[in-house]
Design a protein around this motif. Structure first.
Motif, short mmCIF file in Angstrom:
data_model
loop_
_atom_site.label_atom_id
_atom_site.label_comp_id
_atom_site.label_asym_id
_atom_site.label_seq_id
_atom_site.Cartn_x
_atom_site.Cartn_y
_atom_site.Cartn_z
N GLY A 281 0.78 -1.23 0.00
CA GLY A 281 0.00 0.00 0.00
C GLY A 281 0.81 1.28 0.00
O GLY A 281 0.24 2.37 0.01
N PHE A 282 2.13 1.18 0.02
CA PHE A 282 2.96 2.37 -0.04
C PHE A 282 2.80 3.02 -1.42
O PHE A 282 2.61 2.33 -2.42
N PHE B 7 11.09 7.31 -3.38
CA PHE B 7 10.56 7.70 -2.08
C PHE B 7 9.08 7.32 -2.01
O PHE B 7 8.34 7.57 -2.95
N PHE B 8 8.66 6.73 -0.89
CA PHE B 8 7.30 6.22 -0.74
C PHE B 8 6.70 6.68 0.59
O PHE B 8 7.40 6.74 1.60
N GLN C 150 7.84 7.11 6.11
CA GLN C 150 8.26 7.23 4.72
C GLN C 150 9.40 6.26 4.45
O GLN C 150 10.23 6.01 5.34
N ALA C 151 9.43 5.73 3.24
CA ALA C 151 10.43 4.74 2.86
C ALA C 151 11.25 5.26 1.67
O ALA C 151 10.72 5.95 0.80
N PHE C 152 12.50 4.89 1.66
CA PHE C 152 13.40 5.21 0.56
C PHE C 152 14.06 3.91 0.12
O PHE C 152 14.62 3.18 0.95
N GLU D 194 13.25 6.06 7.34
CA GLU D 194 13.66 7.23 8.13
C GLU D 194 14.85 6.93 9.04
O GLU D 194 14.93 7.43 10.16
N GLY D 195 15.76 6.10 8.58
CA GLY D 195 16.96 5.77 9.33
C GLY D 195 16.80 4.73 10.42
O GLY D 195 17.78 4.24 10.96
N ALA D 196 15.58 4.34 10.72
CA ALA D 196 15.33 3.39 11.82
C ALA D 196 15.38 1.94 11.35
O ALA D 196 15.60 1.04 12.15
#
Length: 96
Positions: free
Chosen positions: A18-19, A28-29, A43-45, A59-61
């Motif tokens: 669903g992104f 970027f999603f 948000q995803a990259f 987000e770096g996590a």
């Protein structure tokens, strides 16, 4: 090495969850759901890691592949995509 987790398979997995892409042709999603302020929950990259397969950065996590069709140890029966979903559920409640 790229065949283990391709860009196309990674993008397809995100889209199946669903992104949505923020900008066409960019990697970027936004998550399917928004928070109380109307912003994406997460948000995803999508990026190519140093080992040449494709990974997702939340987000770096979270930074790891979310699909895997490469070699595994005989005892490894993990579902990489399900592990990603489980991580999202635990760390980004309400993402879907």
């Amino acid at each position: 090495m790229e065949a283990y987790a391709t860009k196309d398979a990674t993008v397809a997995a995100l889209e199946q969850l669903g992104f949505t892409r923020v900008i066409p042709d960019k990697l970027f999603f936004d998550s399917p759901k928004n928070d109380a302020y109307g912003m994406p929950v997460v948000q995803a990259f999508v990026y190519q890691c140093p080992n040449k397969y494709w990974c997702v950065d939340l987000e770096g996590a979270f930074r790891a592949p979310i699909v895997w069709s490469g070699p595994r140890a005989s005892w490894d029966t993990t579902d990489t995509t399900q592990g990603f979903i489980d991580w999202l559920d635990q760390n980004n409640t309400g993402w879907r």
